[in-house]
Design a protein around this motif. Structure first.
Motif, PDB file in Angstrom:
ATOM      1  N   PRO A 166       0.820  -1.218   0.000  1.00  0.00           N
ATOM      2  CA  PRO A 166       0.000   0.000   0.000  1.00  0.00           C
ATOM      3  C   PRO A 166       0.855   1.271   0.000  1.00  0.00           C
ATOM      4  O   PRO A 166       2.061   1.215   0.278  1.00  0.00           O
ATOM      5  N   LYS A 167       0.196   2.404  -0.280  1.00  0.00           N
ATOM      6  CA  LYS A 167       0.896   3.689  -0.188  1.00  0.00           C
ATOM      7  C   LYS A 167       1.006   4.122   1.266  1.00  0.00           C
ATOM      8  O   LYS A 167       1.982   4.743   1.661  1.00  0.00           O
ATOM      9  N   PHE A 168      -0.053   3.824   2.017  1.00  0.00           N
ATOM     10  CA  PHE A 168      -0.021   4.154   3.435  1.00  0.00           C
ATOM     11  C   PHE A 168      -0.513   2.981   4.262  1.00  0.00           C
ATOM     12  O   PHE A 168      -1.559   2.405   3.971  1.00  0.00           O
ATOM     13  N   ALA A 169       0.254   2.661   5.283  1.00  0.00           N
ATOM     14  CA  ALA A 169      -0.133   1.584   6.192  1.00  0.00           C
ATOM     15  C   ALA A 169      -0.526   2.187   7.522  1.00  0.00           C
ATOM     16  O   ALA A 169       0.187   3.033   8.067  1.00  0.00           O
ATOM     17  N   ILE A 170      -1.694   1.800   8.000  1.00  0.00           N
ATOM     18  CA  ILE A 170      -2.142   2.231   9.322  1.00  0.00           C
ATOM     19  C   ILE A 170      -2.128   1.001  10.211  1.00  0.00           C
ATOM     20  O   ILE A 170      -2.849   0.031   9.951  1.00  0.00           O
ATOM     21  N   LEU A 171      -1.306   1.004  11.211  1.00  0.00           N
ATOM     22  CA  LEU A 171      -1.165  -0.167  12.076  1.00  0.00           C
ATOM     23  C   LEU A 171      -1.874   0.122  13.387  1.00  0.00           C
ATOM     24  O   LEU A 171      -1.408   0.922  14.198  1.00  0.00           O
TER      25      LEU A 171
END
Lengths: 265, 428
Positions: A166-171
């Motif tokens: 992904p372009k942005f990972a939210i963990l």
């Protein structure tokens, strides 16, 4: 280079007692290559932010914007957001009975890329990624998250992160419930994905422990639905020593003002 | 869909305390009737002494008290008020409960390896009645009217490679009767597939004898045309250490009512009863099963799963499990799960567990009927999978749990394709 921009975000949920506002004006900008840590006590709205970015139907955005390279994320459906390059590693990954991991991973990859992955290289990629995360090969035959332990579920979330790119990972509290070994394995996975240089990371955590393995450039402290303090990695160190006690819930802003005044004095 | 584990009720862990006289772990023994009458697993003594007089009646509230008889006249005409017919639209039975069943029966064509014996026999064959006795009027009507029966025998100690395929093709809409006997002799092993196709109005009795140490799988597929009406009693009688797996798959037909049962006659036996049904608009798919734990130390596991879509799609699942007083050490679990895909459909689900002894390893039952689980959908969509694809993936997954029990690749593929066709017809 991509930018995920959150501006003055207000989010509420419907409860039996009526509407409750959880996020009270959050602004945050993340760029490719950056790692941001969001830290805060339980109930401060960290996970709400994560779920809202992913588009969970439970959360109503009452005002504010989320844009990805200028595109209105809030106008997108959940699956469109994922295809646009947002990935949420969930705090409690859901068990989906009857859907095998193999089938799931391939279906998702096909949806995200817009075309089916080449079978041979795909199988190889999956195998390699699983080996690095120390996930048993037989997991591909099992149903999505079904019967997985807490640690296994988190590793499988990171497996998806590495495969879907992904372009942005939210963990979302990916570190909670992990023992030290699992924490290292998971952190290495995130760092590998990050090292390719095409991803920004939003790391949501209650504890500072994971920050020994994943180094954020920016730390944001969340209290009562607002960012009450921002800084560099040194802020995390301070939180490790002092905890969240100095941010009295409900009086966040005032506490911050007092704290920074004290620091300057 | 709610998680069925939350409804799981496990009973067991018997205490070693001696009983108080006149009391069992289940409470006071109010009537000696149950104890006296619950000995036999099948026919004979278990038959409620209805037409012969003089016998003691077992209360109708117990599954053991169900009238069983080979004679149609012993069963009263149906009104629809009977417990076991209350969900069935009798008008749509097209005479199976009222007419003489003398129409052309579905043709029976058996493909089997050479080691299996296949015979067509008359009514007087000794094997007829060896495993079953009608428990309702429609079954008795078929018993009274069938002219010849197909007997499939897996000889002792023979392990059959590949499956025995029985193709039953409907011959039209005249009410008819059909009789099949399947015998798995001692220590044999086989898979038998009953494949119902075409158009028929038929009441069917399938007798299944699983002898000591035998392992038998029977798969009954109902892929009828839309106008078919089918009542099928499938009764299995199990010997010592026998293993029996039964899978019902009902997809086609206007009204399909399958009543499988498994009766234990000796210890150490195990049954697994699985079912899959997918009801479309207007379809009535009913399954009523009975597991009779009449002896000690047997195991049963039941799982039926159904999907419903369209107006007046109606499914019925009733699971009766009876643990008789003698059946100490029983381990049983039954569950039914239904997934309602659209408005206007109705799923009835009734798990019944009767326990006459507390000295068991475990007994549980569960039922859950729900719509799509939004959490499943969210998880899949958060991975980029469009809603429509995600829904299909979930339904396919939901039903696949049963399909993957079949373990005959050709049939698994066929059913997967059939489920896909059903799903393609869904309008969201």
């Amino acid at each position: 280079m991509s930018t995920l921009e959150i501006k003055d975000l207000h989010v509420s949920i419907d409860t039996e007692q009526g509407t409750k506002e959880i996020l009270k004006g959050v602004s945050l900008t993340i760029r490719t290559g950056e790692t941001h840590a969001i830290m805060g006590p339980n109930g401060s709205g960290k996970s709400t932010l994560a779920s809202t970015i992913a588009g969970h139907p439970r959360y109503n955005v009452t005002s504010g914007t989320i844009t990805l390279d200028g595109e209105d994320v809030l106008a997108m459906s959940v699956d469109e957001r994922a295809r646009a390059g947002l990935f949420l590693a969930m705090q409690y990954p859901v068990e989906v009975p009857g859907v095998s991991m193999t089938n799931f991973l391939r279906t998702a990859k096909t949806a995200i890329d817009g075309e089916a992955p080449k079978l041979r290289t795909w199988t190889k990629d999956v195998k390699a990624a699983m080996a690095q995360l120390r996930i048993d090969a037989d997991f591909t035959q099992r149903n999505v998250n079904e019967g997985f332990s807490g640690g296994e579920k988190k590793r499988v979330e990171i497996l998806q992160l590495e495969l879907f790119k992904p372009k942005f990972a939210i963990l979302d509290e990916t570190d909670s419930g992990l023992d030290v070994d699992a924490l290292k394995v998971v952190s290495e996975g995130v760092n590998r994905a990050h090292a390719e240089g095409k991803m920004g990371t939003l790391l949501i955590t209650h504890y500072t422990r994971i920050l020994r393995y994943i180094k954020p450039e920016f730390v944001h402290v969340f209290v009562d639905g607002q960012v009450v303090e921002e800084g560099g990695p040194e802020l995390a160190d301070r939180l490790e020593e002092e905890g969240y006690d100095r941010y009295a819930t409900g009086a966040g802003a005032a506490t911050i003002a007092a704290a920074s005044a004290a620091a300057q004095a | 869909m709610t998680d069925i584990t939350t409804e799981k009720a496990r009973i067991g862990a018997p205490s070693a305390q001696p009983f108080i006289n006149g009391f069992t772990e289940e409470g006071e023994s109010l009537s000696p009737v149950n104890a006296a009458a619950s000995k036999a697993p099948l026919a004979g003594e278990a038959v409620k002494r209805h037409s012969h007089g003089g016998g003691v009646g077992i209360p109708d509230s117990s599954r053991a008290g169900r009238l069983t008889s080979y004679k149609l006249a012993d069963f009263k005409p149906l009104t629809g008020m009977e417990e076991d017919w209350r969900f069935t639209p009798l008008k749509r039975l097209r005479g199976l409960h009222t007419e003489v069943l003398n129409g052309a029966a579905p043709s029976v064509s058996v493909t089997a390896p050479d080691s299996v014996t296949v015979e067509t026999v008359g009514r007087d064959d000794r094997r007829i009645g060896s495993a079953a006795i009608p428990e309702d009027r429609v079954s008795a009507n078929a018993w009274e009217n069938f002219t010849e029966a197909t007997v499939i025998t897996v000889p002792a100690e023979v392990q059959v490679d590949g499956e025995v395929s029985v193709l039953l093709t409907g011959q039209g809409t005249e009410a008819s009767a059909l009789h099949v006997v399947i015998v798995a002799e001692k220590f044999s092993k086989a898979v038998v597939v009953l494949d119902h196709q075409g158009t028929a109005v038929v009441s069917e009795n399938i007798e299944i004898l699983v002898e000591d140490g035998a392992q038998l799988t029977v798969i009954s597929l109902q892929e009828w045309n839309d106008d078919a009406v089918h009542a099928s009693s499938q009764q299995a009688k199990l010997g010592r250490d026998a293993k029996f797996k039964h899978i019902v798959v009902s997809l086609g037909g206007d009204l399909v009512r399958v009543t499988p049962s498994a009766r234990f006659t000796a210890p150490g036996a195990e049954v697994e009863l699985f079912g899959l049904y997918f009801a479309d608009a207007g379809q009535h798919l009913e399954q009523r099963l009975f597991v009779d734990h009449a002896v000690a130390n047997c195991k049963s596991n039941v799982l039926y799963k159904g999907a419903l879509q369209g107006r007046n799609a109606h499914t019925v699942w009733v699971g009766d499990v009876l643990i008789r007083k003698e059946a100490e050490g029983t381990d049983t679990y039954e569950a039914n799960r239904n997934l309602v895909l659209t408005d206007g459909a109705r799923a009835d689900s009734v798990p019944n567990l009767e326990i006459e002894t507390g000295l068991i390893a475990g007994a549980g039952h569960a039922s859950a009927t729900g719509r799509f689980d939004d959490q499943h959908l969210f998880y899949l969509m958060a991975r980029g999978i469009p809603e429509e694809v995600a829904r299909r993936l979930v339904v396919r997954g939901f039903l696949n749990e049963i399909i993957q029990q079949i373990k005959v690749p050709a049939i698994e593929d066929r059913l997967t394709a059939a489920v896909e066709r059903e799903l393609a017809a869904t309008n969201h």
